[in-house]
Write an enzyme that holds these catalytic residues in place. Sequence first.
Site, PDB file in Angstrom:
ATOM      1  CG  ASP A 415      40.486  43.421  40.239  1.00 40.32           C
ATOM      2  OD1 ASP A 415      39.907  43.958  41.208  1.00 40.32           O
ATOM      3  OD2 ASP A 415      40.311  42.226  39.931  1.00 40.32           O
ATOM      4  CD  GLU A 418      39.775  48.045  46.221  1.00 41.58           C
ATOM      5  OE1 GLU A 418      38.812  47.703  45.542  1.00 41.58           O
ATOM      6  OE2 GLU A 418      40.900  47.573  46.062  1.00 41.58           O
ATOM      7  CG  ASP A 495      36.374  40.146  44.631  1.00 38.91           C
ATOM      8  OD1 ASP A 495      36.072  40.459  43.474  1.00 38.91           O
ATOM      9  OD2 ASP A 495      37.553  40.076  45.023  1.00 38.91           O
TER      10      ASP A 495
END
Length: 972
Positions: A415, A418, A495
Amino acid sequence: MRLKTLGLAVSALALVASAGLAETPTGLDGRGHMVEVASVNAAGFDLVRLKNGVQFRVGGMTKSVIFYSPTTVRVNTNLGENYWTQPSIVVTDTPDDIDFKISRSGGTVSIRSDRLQIDVDTATGALTFKGPDGHVFTREDGKHPQTVEKKTISDAPTYEVSNSFTLKPDEGIYGFGFVDQGNLNRRNKDLLLVQTNVGIVIPVMVSSEKYGILWDTYSQMRFKDDAGKATLWAESAPGGVDYYFMAGNSLDEVVADYRGLTGDAPMFPKQAFGLFMSKERYPDQKRLVEVAHTFRKEQFPLDYIVQDWQYWGSDTDGTWSGMIWNPERYPDPEGMTREIHDLHMKLMVSIWPSIGNDTELAHELDAHNLRFTPLHWISKKARVYDAYSPLGRQIYFKYIKKGLLDKGVDALWMDGTEVEVGSAAWDAQENIRDIKGLGVNAMGDFTRYLNPYSLMTTQGTYDGERATSDQRVFTLTRSAWAGAQRTAAASWSGDIFANWKTLREQISGGVNVTITGNPYWTQDTGGFFVNEFPGGERNPAYQELFARWFQFAAFNPIMRVHGTSIEREPYIFKDLNPEMYQSLLDTVHLRYRLLPYIYSEAWQVTANRSTLMRALPMDFPDDKATHDIDDAFMFGPSFLVHPVTRAMYHVQDPPAETIPASALHTADGKAGLAGQYFAGVNFDTPKGKVVDATLDARWPGPPLAEIPAGLESLNNFSARWEGFVTAPEEGTYEIGLEGDDGYRLFLDGKLIVEDWSQGAKRYKGATVTLHKGQQVAVKIEYFQGGGERSLRLAWRTPSDLRALKQNTPAIDTRVETYLPKGANWYDFWTDAAFKGGQTASMDAPLDRFPLYVRAGSIVPMGPVVQYATENPEAPYELRIYPGADASFTLYEDDNETYAYEKGARATVDIHWDDKRKTLVFGKRQGTFPGLVQSRTFNVVIASPGNAAGIAEAGLTKAVVYTGDSLELKLDH
């Protein structure tokens, strides 16, 4: 030219000197005919032949064209110097020894392989790319093919660059990943290419003209197409303009070229093609195992159960993602994984690149200065590790293995890749600031290495797992980059929010990932945030949305349920909504019945560089009607999937309208509302003042609202607006606020709306009765604590409310689907036949959605099972969709290991001769331990009333296949 793939940083002149260039002069004969040359010298233009291509100088720039295959060339342009200090992290291929010829005619020099011709304009250096028959794929902009400007960033030299192409008027272009959601075709788009929570950037463009371009640049980029040209700009490109042009006879050949450059996609475990169940989050070992057991008890198929974050401790202590288990909530990780494995399930666990300060992993990384200084925004006691460092990746994996894999964990969910630092990475501009704020990594500054963090970290875990185990790697990551497919990484779209618009966006966004050559993608089925449906899973409107979303998910490469706040394990709907639950059960049974088809197509991805989830132009590039279809796609070669993306049974009211400036004024008579910003979420320190004509703010940056004055950070601020609203008509109004995070609304000093909590965007309103012309004092308070930033003052006037009451829409379950030219089609549910090139209409009640099968298809289907590897000896149903010849390669292996790479696998080629109505099974090729030597195939020609829908066909012709060639005559 930049030899970044070889790790060299050399000047263009040094390259020329070392290339062994021929001395042959310009080659024009006396009649002006084109002849092959080894070098060209003309006014302002010098060209020399290299071993694998050419290099020329024009207009002060040095430009190289290098063959990597007969259909792939690398184009590099700089000012004579190359500032890369590291090899390419994307391209793993090296130039091939390709036979090519150079010729000149007038102001054009042509470079030709047997599959590609590149024409060079000797005046500008602009390139035109052609097929061997002379047809033009595309061309660089003739006047300004590129700009290259030397810069110094972080005390290091680099270039700011752009390059431009002139596209054909009706050309469709696709790719760049999951950015600017909502549209498949990138024509007339302006795309900021920066990784975000809900943005997957992959710098690959693919065209309906059957070519593609890969930019091997890692900084922030912007792609813009307008009426004049399509341009890619990069902030920091140390080697200059650097792209790979890939041509083919089909878009599959273009994708194959991309994988040839960047690496092939290995096979996933077979169970990865079953259902994943994930939730934010299962709080402890007991609940995780309880959910797994309930799936088996309720006989709802499942293959992976997922443990999300905080299993290590809390989100504020120093244990963040230390690859450890909280001993109170997870007292026996090994026993937990054994119990899950005994259910024939696999366990996936979430990890982050931010590492808690109080962990053994952090201490070892810090000993080598391999964590960056800024603190992670949630934990405040965690810092990002340097995945650009080989040692950093090795240390990171060492603790993954020790703390997770050795405990029985089967797959990693990576997770925040980025990479997420100072915020939840929602906003691209803020993410640019955050990532650059990390400073310098092991390979260079973060301006030049802004985007590919996810590739580096998944490369490290993949390499570690391959070196220590023969079990196949499966990794899920919130971000991706070119080359990610070789690391066994599947990306997902972040998300996202639960609404019909978002569901539709997943379709075009997903295929714009897979068309780049990154074949495995998924998303949060049901939406991560569920804010627009009061009551969550108990809201019938949300149940309808979830059922439709689940149908779409069944035709994703990876089928995955995930989200926060509400319960969404499918079995809970068995009592909440039996009709909707039956739809879910039918859908998951269809997915599992199609596993022989899906797994065989996964082999085509690995072996032949194919694509499973396919934008329609991949199969029908010459049918221009497909170029802009955003809500349908192909799944393998046979299925056209058109998910339902609108409510049919529970149509929600349209959103309340923003209160217009004409109805607002400040205390001193100005139009709008007077606003005051504050640093801190509790109105702590006054900052800038504004007057907003309407209150419809999203921060930051044009075309949105500007950053509030005086605020250095767009996290943790608050604001207050005051003024008056004037009622334009008599009656009852609904007045409310829509925003993220907390807000309050006062009318005449009375609090009428309040949701003072951190959370995603949602709307709340209250009714008030006003007289026409009445002025009411309005005050709005707002705080922003993380995630998105938006606030909107809205209303429904008495006229709006009356119209809503009077205009209750009738239930409409019809869906129209365009069926492309070049094929005929069957309705999967009825086997009704359709000609291609027309729009078909289908009734789509909750248990059905538009699903069509291409005529000339062979579809193998297995039994309904509870997990993907259950009942391996079961008969297969083989559905033949006639109308054209068909072929299919059925693939099998041990489902788990890399033995297939060494030949431990089996394939059977199956061919349908439509004219002779004959099905031919070829001789089985290969074997492996555990191969089912004798399998029954129930063969059926699809026809109305038989072999339609999910249920097993009634009338079939059974044949036992033992591995030898077999021919079967069939009729309707």
